[in-house]
Design an enzyme around this catalytic site. Structure first.
Site, PDB file in Angstrom:
ATOM      1  CG  ASP A   6     -29.608   4.423  49.866  1.00  0.00           C
ATOM      2  OD1 ASP A   6     -30.419   5.149  50.217  1.00  0.00           O
ATOM      3  OD2 ASP A   6     -28.817   4.972  49.234  1.00  0.00           O
ATOM      4  CG  ASP A   8     -31.122   9.594  46.128  1.00  0.00           C
ATOM      5  OD1 ASP A   8     -31.844   9.868  45.089  1.00  0.00           O
ATOM      6  OD2 ASP A   8     -30.674  10.927  46.640  1.00  0.00           O
ATOM      7  CG  ASP A 191     -25.281   7.028  48.872  1.00  0.00           C
ATOM      8  OD1 ASP A 191     -26.281   6.546  49.611  1.00  0.00           O
ATOM      9  OD2 ASP A 191     -25.122   8.238  48.288  1.00  0.00           O
TER      10      ASP A 191
END
Ligand SMILES: [Mg+2]
Length: 236
Positions: A6, A8, A191
């Site tokens: 991922d 961001d 996250d």
């Protein structure tokens, strides 16, 4: 081994550019490894965040939660999703009834294969963005909106992504769809791996594949790029 990331909150601070020191480290780390990205953002935002070098060095990039696929800098596959007038009406109601402390412009963004919605507005300054995120962690406004969207439009899926927005797309066209496209063992870094987060579908799917012995998977749930950095150092 495929290394799937991922972006961001995993490789960069949320919506900000990658740390220059980490950028150098990561460019080195990527060499001779199969690195693939999967993000809710579009190409322009991702390039802005990780820089052209990292973006083009990746073997493949799944933008818009896998609804736009780039390889060698070229768009090789895309899904369509049009914002219906009914959904637009509901999102406008959310803007009106949102209890967030302050609001700015640019609430609805149509991307390839998905619609991104921000109750505070994507034009908010960095400070307001962080305040909203803090407020929403308690108020859980975005989670509530996601549930309401899915209740009203059972054919759609809505997940919390980043600090200030949610991603909306046809059911099943979430990040997990990239797994159908990839063969062999995968190590994933994300996250937003908890239920409601935009990495959750991928995590859930990987856990299922692991249980069924269909694929060897390694999962890393990180709190920030610092966590990612520390873990990657171990691979050296
Ligand atoms: Mg993220």
């Amino acid at each position: 081994m495929i290394y799937l990331f991922d972006i961001d909150g995993t490789l960069t601070p949320s919506r900000l550019r990658i740390d220059p020191e980490f950028e150098q480290f990561f460019l080195q780390w990527m060499k001779d490894r199969e690195v693939i990205f999967v993000t809710g953002s579009d190409k322009e935002k991702t390039v802005e965040q990780v820089g052209e070098k990292i973006w083009t060095r990746a073997s493949r990039v799944y933008q818009s939660c896998g609804n736009a696929v780039y390889q060698g800098g070229q768009l090789i596959q895309k899904n369509h999703f049009d914002l219906s007038p009914e959904l637009k009406t509901l999102l406008n109601e959310f803007i009106m009834y949102s209890e967030c402390p302050e609001q700015f412009d640019n609430h609805i963004e149509e991307r390839i294969g998905l619609v991104n919605f921000s109750p505070i507005g994507r034009s908010c300054p960095q400070e307001a963005r962080e305040q909203y995120y803090k407020w929403d962690t308690k108020a859980k406004e975005r989670q509530t909106f996601c549930r309401m969207i899915e209740d009203k439009f059972p054919e759609l899926e809505a997940t919390v992504g980043g600090q200030i927005s949610i991603d909306i797309y046809p059911k099943g066209q979430n990040k997990a769809q990239v797994l159908e496209d990839l063969y062999g063992p995968i190590t994933f870094f994300g996250d937003k791996c908890q239920p409601g987060g935009n990495d959750y579908p991928i995590v859930e799917s990987m856990c299922r594949q692991l249980e069924q012995n269909r694929r060897h998977c390694v999962l890393h749930e990180v709190k920030s790029y610092h966590d990612t950095w520390n873990i990657l150092k171990e691979y050296k």
